[in-house]
Design a protein around this motif. Structure first.
Motif, PDB file in Angstrom:
ATOM      1  N   LEU A   1       3.692  -8.323 119.585  1.00  0.00           N
ATOM      2  CA  LEU A   1       4.215  -9.941 119.702  1.00  0.00           C
ATOM      3  C   LEU A   1       4.087 -10.417 121.100  1.00  0.00           C
ATOM      4  CD1 LEU A   1       7.454  -9.047 117.589  1.00  0.00           C
ATOM      5  CD2 LEU A   1       5.247 -10.314 116.861  1.00  0.00           C
ATOM      6  N   GLY A   2       3.520 -11.599 121.155  1.00  0.00           N
ATOM      7  CA  GLY A   2       3.553 -12.288 122.353  1.00  0.00           C
ATOM      8  C   GLY A   2       4.579 -13.459 122.603  1.00  0.00           C
ATOM      9  N   ASP A   3       4.198 -13.954 123.521  1.00  0.00           N
ATOM     10  CA  ASP A   3       5.362 -15.239 123.873  1.00  0.00           C
ATOM     11  C   ASP A   3       5.058 -16.203 122.752  1.00  0.00           C
ATOM     12  OD1 ASP A   3       6.217 -14.601 126.324  1.00  0.00           O
ATOM     13  OD2 ASP A   3       4.605 -15.318 127.432  1.00  0.00           O
ATOM     14  N   GLU A   4       6.268 -17.124 122.580  1.00  0.00           N
ATOM     15  CA  GLU A   4       6.387 -18.079 121.211  1.00  0.00           C
ATOM     16  C   GLU A   4       5.161 -19.086 121.376  1.00  0.00           C
ATOM     17  OE1 GLU A   4       9.502 -20.324 118.594  1.00  0.00           O
ATOM     18  OE2 GLU A   4      10.064 -19.687 120.274  1.00  0.00           O
ATOM     19  N   TYR A   5       5.020 -19.754 122.720  1.00  0.00           N
ATOM     20  CA  TYR A   5       4.144 -20.867 122.585  1.00  0.00           C
ATOM     21  C   TYR A   5       4.437 -21.892 121.743  1.00  0.00           C
ATOM     22  CZ  TYR A   5       1.553 -17.678 125.439  1.00  0.00           C
ATOM     23  OH  TYR A   5       1.156 -16.737 126.705  1.00  0.00           O
TER      24      TYR A   5
ATOM     25  N   GLY B   1      -1.294 -14.021 113.080  1.00  0.00           N
ATOM     26  CA  GLY B   1      -0.634 -15.091 112.776  1.00  0.00           C
ATOM     27  C   GLY B   1       0.506 -15.474 114.084  1.00  0.00           C
ATOM     28  N   ARG B   2       1.710 -16.063 113.294  1.00  0.00           N
ATOM     29  CA  ARG B   2       2.639 -16.565 114.534  1.00  0.00           C
ATOM     30  C   ARG B   2       4.120 -15.948 114.261  1.00  0.00           C
ATOM     31  NH1 ARG B   2       2.165 -19.765 118.586  1.00  0.00           N
ATOM     32  NH2 ARG B   2       3.920 -20.851 117.928  1.00  0.00           N
ATOM     33  N   ARG B   3       4.716 -15.731 115.086  1.00  0.00           N
ATOM     34  CA  ARG B   3       6.457 -15.537 115.043  1.00  0.00           C
ATOM     35  C   ARG B   3       7.008 -16.768 115.770  1.00  0.00           C
ATOM     36  NH1 ARG B   3       9.382 -15.086 119.678  1.00  0.00           N
ATOM     37  NH2 ARG B   3       8.107 -14.636 121.488  1.00  0.00           N
ATOM     38  N   ARG B   4       8.192 -17.014 115.150  1.00  0.00           N
ATOM     39  CA  ARG B   4       8.945 -18.258 115.651  1.00  0.00           C
ATOM     40  C   ARG B   4      10.249 -18.031 115.063  1.00  0.00           C
ATOM     41  NH1 ARG B   4       9.657 -22.743 112.099  1.00  0.00           N
ATOM     42  NH2 ARG B   4       8.972 -22.243 110.225  1.00  0.00           N
ATOM     43  N   GLU B   5      11.009 -18.853 115.841  1.00  0.00           N
ATOM     44  CA  GLU B   5      12.610 -19.085 115.391  1.00  0.00           C
ATOM     45  C   GLU B   5      12.736 -19.719 114.175  1.00  0.00           C
ATOM     46  OE1 GLU B   5      15.937 -19.471 117.843  1.00  0.00           O
ATOM     47  OE2 GLU B   5      14.857 -19.096 119.711  1.00  0.00           O
ATOM     48  N   GLY B   6      13.255 -19.343 113.135  1.00  0.00           N
ATOM     49  CA  GLY B   6      13.318 -19.971 111.653  1.00  0.00           C
ATOM     50  C   GLY B   6      14.567 -20.615 111.450  1.00  0.00           C
ATOM     51  N   GLY B   7      14.496 -22.065 111.565  1.00  0.00           N
ATOM     52  CA  GLY B   7      15.259 -23.233 110.999  1.00  0.00           C
ATOM     53  C   GLY B   7      16.782 -23.012 111.707  1.00  0.00           C
TER      54      GLY B   7
ATOM     55  N   GLY C   1      19.074 -21.093 110.538  1.00  0.00           N
ATOM     56  CA  GLY C   1      19.652 -19.574 110.264  1.00  0.00           C
ATOM     57  C   GLY C   1      19.462 -18.861 111.811  1.00  0.00           C
ATOM     58  N   GLY C   2      18.673 -19.364 112.710  1.00  0.00           N
ATOM     59  CA  GLY C   2      18.593 -18.341 114.094  1.00  0.00           C
ATOM     60  C   GLY C   2      18.004 -17.343 113.808  1.00  0.00           C
ATOM     61  N   PHE C   3      17.328 -17.097 112.755  1.00  0.00           N
ATOM     62  CA  PHE C   3      16.550 -15.573 112.825  1.00  0.00           C
ATOM     63  C   PHE C   3      15.208 -15.929 113.136  1.00  0.00           C
ATOM     64  CE2 PHE C   3      16.372 -17.737 108.535  1.00  0.00           C
ATOM     65  CZ  PHE C   3      14.950 -17.661 108.202  1.00  0.00           C
ATOM     66  N   LEU C   4      14.200 -14.766 113.233  1.00  0.00           N
ATOM     67  CA  LEU C   4      13.224 -15.124 113.684  1.00  0.00           C
ATOM     68  C   LEU C   4      12.191 -14.637 112.572  1.00  0.00           C
ATOM     69  CD1 LEU C   4      13.090 -12.882 117.100  1.00  0.00           C
ATOM     70  CD2 LEU C   4      12.887 -15.493 116.830  1.00  0.00           C
ATOM     71  N   GLU C   5      11.148 -15.408 112.377  1.00  0.00           N
ATOM     72  CA  GLU C   5      10.349 -15.327 111.241  1.00  0.00           C
ATOM     73  C   GLU C   5       8.787 -15.018 111.550  1.00  0.00           C
ATOM     74  OE1 GLU C   5      10.533 -18.351 108.478  1.00  0.00           O
ATOM     75  OE2 GLU C   5       9.799 -19.965 109.708  1.00  0.00           O
TER      76      GLU C   5
ATOM     77  N   ASP D   1      -1.710 -10.952 102.799  1.00  0.00           N
ATOM     78  CA  ASP D   1      -1.171 -11.862 103.864  1.00  0.00           C
ATOM     79  C   ASP D   1       0.357 -11.380 103.757  1.00  0.00           C
ATOM     80  OD1 ASP D   1      -3.120 -13.265 104.178  1.00  0.00           O
ATOM     81  OD2 ASP D   1      -2.906 -14.991 103.328  1.00  0.00           O
ATOM     82  N   ARG D   2       1.123 -11.685 104.885  1.00  0.00           N
ATOM     83  CA  ARG D   2       2.411 -11.092 105.067  1.00  0.00           C
ATOM     84  C   ARG D   2       3.388 -12.265 105.652  1.00  0.00           C
ATOM     85  NH1 ARG D   2       3.454  -4.963 105.696  1.00  0.00           N
ATOM     86  NH2 ARG D   2       1.569  -4.180 104.323  1.00  0.00           N
ATOM     87  N   VAL D   3       4.506 -12.290 105.134  1.00  0.00           N
ATOM     88  CA  VAL D   3       5.692 -13.192 105.625  1.00  0.00           C
ATOM     89  C   VAL D   3       6.818 -12.140 105.917  1.00  0.00           C
ATOM     90  CG1 VAL D   3       7.141 -15.179 105.464  1.00  0.00           C
ATOM     91  CG2 VAL D   3       4.930 -15.221 104.803  1.00  0.00           C
ATOM     92  N   GLY D   4       7.498 -12.257 107.132  1.00  0.00           N
ATOM     93  CA  GLY D   4       8.982 -11.549 107.210  1.00  0.00           C
ATOM     94  C   GLY D   4       9.797 -11.939 108.049  1.00  0.00           C
ATOM     95  N   ASN D   5      10.979 -11.464 108.127  1.00  0.00           N
ATOM     96  CA  ASN D   5      11.912 -11.980 109.106  1.00  0.00           C
ATOM     97  C   ASN D   5      12.350 -10.607 110.086  1.00  0.00           C
ATOM     98  OD1 ASN D   5      12.529 -14.303 107.729  1.00  0.00           O
ATOM     99  ND2 ASN D   5      14.429 -13.397 106.622  1.00  0.00           N
ATOM    100  N   LEU D   6      12.398 -10.824 111.306  1.00  0.00           N
ATOM    101  CA  LEU D   6      12.433 -10.082 112.336  1.00  0.00           C
ATOM    102  C   LEU D   6      13.996  -9.780 112.903  1.00  0.00           C
ATOM    103  CD1 LEU D   6       9.580 -11.192 114.496  1.00  0.00           C
ATOM    104  CD2 LEU D   6       9.271  -9.659 112.904  1.00  0.00           C
TER     105      LEU D   6
END
Length: 164
Positions: free
Chosen positions: A76-80, A101-107, A109-113, A129-134
């Protein structure tokens, strides 16, 4: 690049190397036989916590290389946030499956996805393909999968990201 990484004697990229046993030949022309590479358990490298050649991670943030016990790696790198097409998450499995892909703060809820597109041996495999919350807790990172896998995976911090 150009840096030298020390290696444990008797080991190479493909695992243990056979070492030659002392020659027991009675005359010239006879070759020594390779020793059993599994005969000496002390030839194995020490566990990570005891291995002075493997740097210990020092970071505390999300930006890191994370590892599962089965050697699955997540980088996992910087958000950019200003570069929405830049890859900042890579998940690699043994056997050739790699998801980027990408990770980012999610809406709100303040969670990371994290959302990842997967390839196996260079061929796109949309079914993987995958989608998940961190969720990070110190040196542990839990991914709760929403697509492409079920349940959760808990990664352990393995290394720091190279700042270059």
């Amino acid at each position: 690049m150009g840096e030298h990484t020390p290696r444990t004697p008797g080991r190479g990229p493909g695992g243990p190397r056979a070492t030659l046993a002392p020659a027991h030949a009675d005359g010239p022309g006879e070759s020594p036989e390779p020793a059993d590479p599994t005969a000496d358990p002390e030839d194995e490298p020490p566990a990570r916590s005891d291995n002075p050649f493997v740097p210990r991670p020092t970071g505390t943030g999300l930006q890191a290389v994370w590892k599962l016990p089965d050697s699955t790696m997540l980088g996992l790198g910087d958000e950019y946030a200003d570069q929405p097409t830049r890859i900042n998450a890579i998940l690699g499995f043994r056997g050739g499956l790699e998801c980027k892909g990408r990770r980012r703060e999610g809406g709100s809820g303040g969670f990371l996805e994290m959302a990842l597109l997967c390839e196996e041996d260079g061929v796109r495999v949309t079914s993987k393909d995958r989608v998940g919350n961190l969720r990070q807790n110190g040196d542990k990172l839990t991914v709760t999968w929403k697509k492409g896998a079920t349940g959760t995976d808990t990664f352990e911090r393995f290394g720091d990201m190279d700042p270059s």
